[in-house]
Design a protein around this motif. Structure first.
Motif, mmCIF file in Angstrom:
data_model
loop_
_atom_site.group_PDB
_atom_site.id
_atom_site.type_symbol
_atom_site.label_atom_id
_atom_site.label_comp_id
_atom_site.label_asym_id
_atom_site.label_seq_id
_atom_site.Cartn_x
_atom_site.Cartn_y
_atom_site.Cartn_z
ATOM 1 N N CYS A 43 7.698 0.534 -1.569
ATOM 2 C CA CYS A 43 6.734 0.298 -2.636
ATOM 3 C C CYS A 43 7.479 0.114 -3.966
ATOM 4 O O CYS A 43 8.289 0.961 -4.346
ATOM 5 C CB CYS A 43 5.771 1.471 -2.738
ATOM 6 S SG CYS A 43 4.593 1.284 -4.097
ATOM 7 N N CYS A 100 6.074 3.302 -6.393
ATOM 8 C CA CYS A 100 6.377 4.716 -6.142
ATOM 9 C C CYS A 100 7.529 4.932 -5.161
ATOM 10 O O CYS A 100 7.888 6.056 -4.868
ATOM 11 C CB CYS A 100 5.124 5.437 -5.656
ATOM 12 S SG CYS A 100 4.626 4.995 -3.979
ATOM 13 N N CYS A 115 -1.315 5.795 -4.291
ATOM 14 C CA CYS A 115 -0.785 4.532 -4.831
ATOM 15 C C CYS A 115 -1.583 3.367 -4.236
ATOM 16 O O CYS A 115 -1.778 3.294 -3.035
ATOM 17 C CB CYS A 115 0.697 4.399 -4.492
ATOM 18 S SG CYS A 115 1.460 2.917 -5.164
ATOM 19 N N CYS A 154 -0.728 0.139 -4.332
ATOM 20 C CA CYS A 154 0.106 -1.059 -4.294
ATOM 21 C C CYS A 154 0.018 -1.759 -2.938
ATOM 22 O O CYS A 154 -0.018 -1.118 -1.895
ATOM 23 C CB CYS A 154 1.549 -0.683 -4.605
ATOM 24 S SG CYS A 154 2.638 -2.101 -4.747
ATOM 25 N N CYS A 168 1.153 0.323 0.471
ATOM 26 C CA CYS A 168 1.882 1.568 0.248
ATOM 27 C C CYS A 168 1.303 2.671 1.137
ATOM 28 O O CYS A 168 0.088 2.796 1.275
ATOM 29 C CB CYS A 168 1.799 1.962 -1.225
ATOM 30 S SG CYS A 168 2.747 3.460 -1.586
#
Length: 68
Positions: free
Chosen positions: A46, A49, A30, A32, A25
């Protein structure tokens, strides 16, 4: 059993790590990420988000996938 003994037992079972292409991400807040080989689209967003994902490399254990 001491923690150091548990740590050594766990380390003996760890898989070797390989350079792996991933999507991460672009939002710093974030955390991720996903393996590129497991993404469903060529330029994903993502899933947490909805920010853009950027390509990177990570050292990860090898994952064996099978098609059914």
């Amino acid at each position: 059993m001491s923690h150091s003994r548990l740590d050594r037992k766990y380390q003996a079972k760890e898989s070797p790590l390989y350079e792996t292409d991933v999507w991460e991400c672009s939002d710093i807040k974030c955390g991720c990420w996903m393996r590129k080989s497991m993404a469903f689209v060529t330029e994903p967003r993502c899933p947490l988000c909805k920010s853009e994902m950027v390509g990177n490399m990570r050292m990860l254990p090898k994952v064996i996938t099978t098609a059914n």
